[in-house]
Design an enzyme around this catalytic site. Sequence first.
Site, short mmCIF file in Angstrom:
data_model
loop_
_atom_site.label_atom_id
_atom_site.label_comp_id
_atom_site.label_asym_id
_atom_site.label_seq_id
_atom_site.Cartn_x
_atom_site.Cartn_y
_atom_site.Cartn_z
N THR A 80 0.83 -1.10 0.12
CA THR A 80 -0.09 0.05 -0.11
C THR A 80 0.79 1.27 0.16
O THR A 80 0.50 2.31 -0.41
CB THR A 80 -0.98 0.02 1.16
OG1 THR A 80 -0.08 -0.14 2.47
CG2 THR A 80 -2.11 -1.07 1.14
N CYS A 81 2.15 1.24 0.42
CA CYS A 81 2.94 2.39 0.71
C CYS A 81 3.14 3.00 -0.56
O CYS A 81 3.29 4.32 -0.81
CB CYS A 81 4.27 2.03 1.29
SG CYS A 81 3.96 1.62 3.13
N VAL A 82 3.31 2.16 -1.71
CA VAL A 82 3.63 2.66 -3.08
C VAL A 82 2.65 2.41 -4.07
O VAL A 82 2.77 2.33 -5.23
CB VAL A 82 5.21 1.76 -3.47
CG1 VAL A 82 6.22 2.57 -2.68
CG2 VAL A 82 4.89 0.54 -3.51
#
Length: 469
Positions: free
Chosen positions: A437-439
Site C-alpha cells: 500500500t505504501c507505493v
Amino acid sequence: MEWAENVMQIHADRKSVLEVEFLGEEGTGLGPTLEFYALVAAEFQKTDLGIWLCDDDFPDDESRQVDLGGGLKPPGYYVQRSCGLFIAPYPQDSEELDRVTRLCHFLGIFLAKCIQDNRLVDLPISKPFFRLMCMGDIKSNMSKLLYASKGEESEHCTESQSEASTEDGHDALSVGSFEEDSKSEFILDPPKPKPPAWFQGILTWEDFELVNPHRARFLRDIRELAVKRRHILSNRSLSEDEKNTQLQELMLKNPSGSGPPVSIEDLGLNFQFCPSSRVYGFSAVDLKPNGEDEMVTIDNAEEYVDLVFDYCMQTGVQKQMEAFRSGFNKVFPMEKLGSFSPEEVQMILCGNQSPSWSAEDIINYTEPKLGYTRESPGFLRFVRVLCGMSSDERKAFLQFTTGCSTLPPGGLANLHPRLTVVRKVDATDASYPSVNTCVHYLKLPEYSSEEIMRDRLLAATMEKGFHLN
C-alpha cells in the site's frame, strides 16, 4: 479508541507528521498510517458512541451492511445517513455529556491532524458540520470581521470620551463622598450576559432540514398552521364568525398516515425535547423552565418550533462543539478554515466520498508493468472488473491497494504514487492478489476469466494487514 486518542494527543502537541506502525505486522510508512486513519474514522461512526444524530424510527436509505475495517457489520452498527453526520443534541448538564465531549475533543484533534498531514479519511460529515468548521460562508465571515472592527473602534472612542470627561471634572464623584454612596447602585456595571456560542447564527433552517429531515418536516407543518392563524386574526376583511370558522379548520395531517386530521392540541405536546434514539441515554429535556407542564397549542406553537430548532442546532450542541474546537485548535487554529468554503474543506479532508472512474481513467492513470501492458488481456480484464464495481466495492478496493478508501480531488489522475499493476508470477486461478500500500503496488495474477478475477480481488479486499508477497 482510547489508544488512538493517546497517539493523537501526543502528536497534536508535537506538531510533527504522524506515522504509525502496527505491532506484529511487517509494513511501515504510508500504508499503515493510512490504515490507522481509516480505522479511527470507522470507530467514530459507531452508533453506540452516541455522538451523531440518528433515528430509531426512521432508518435512512443509506443504512446497509458495510465493512469499514472491522469486518462486515449489519445495518445500524454505524451511523449511515444520506445527509451525512451531524452532532446530536444533549442536555448540557448531563453526566453522559462528559464522555461525548471528550470524544468530540478527540474528533477535533483527529480532523485537524488529517488536514495538517494531508491525509484523506472516509468520514461522511454533513455539509452543515463543515459550515461550522468554516464558521459560515466566506462572505459572511468577511462581514462579521468588518462589523467587529467597527465595533472595536466605536468602543475605543466611547472609552476615550469617558476618560476625557473624567479628567475635565464633569460628572466626577469624589471618593468616599455621600453622593457616591447614594448613587452606587446606579453607577455599578450591570452583570454581563453569558457570551453566545462561537457558532451562534451560522446554521439556518435549511441546515436543520438537511440533518434532521423528519423532525424539521413535522415542525414546519406546525409553524405553517401558526402562521395561517396569525394571518386569519390580522385579516380585517373577515368577521369574527368567519375568523372562528377558519381557525377551527386549521388542522394537521394525522401522524399515523391515515385517519382524520388533528389539531395541534390533540398531539399532546409539551415544551420538552425528546431525542430520536435510545442511544443517547435520556428520554426528555425541558426546552424552557417548567416545560414539562406547559402544553403546546396553536397560540404558542411558533415559540415551540423556535426552541426546538435552537436546541438541536445551538444550545443542545454547544459543549460538544466547544470541545471539538478546543481539540482542533491544539493542532492549528480552526479560524484558518474560514478562507475556504465548506465544499472545499470537505474535499481537502475527505476527498471523493463516492469514488468513480472510467475505463479511460484506469488505462491512462495506472501503470501496468512486469508482465502487463495496456493492451494485454489480463490488464484489460482488470479494467473491466474495476468498471463493474459498486461504490462500496470501489472503496474496498482503494482501501486494499492504497490504504485509503477515498480518492483525492481529481480522482485517479491525482493519486500519487500512481497505482502500479504487475503480473504475479507462478500464480494460478486459486491465487489471490497482494499489495504494497505504501507505493500503491498491486501484484495481480493473470486469471483466466473476469469472474474469477472479480471474486479473488474482492475476497482479497477483506484481508487486513500489510504484506508484499
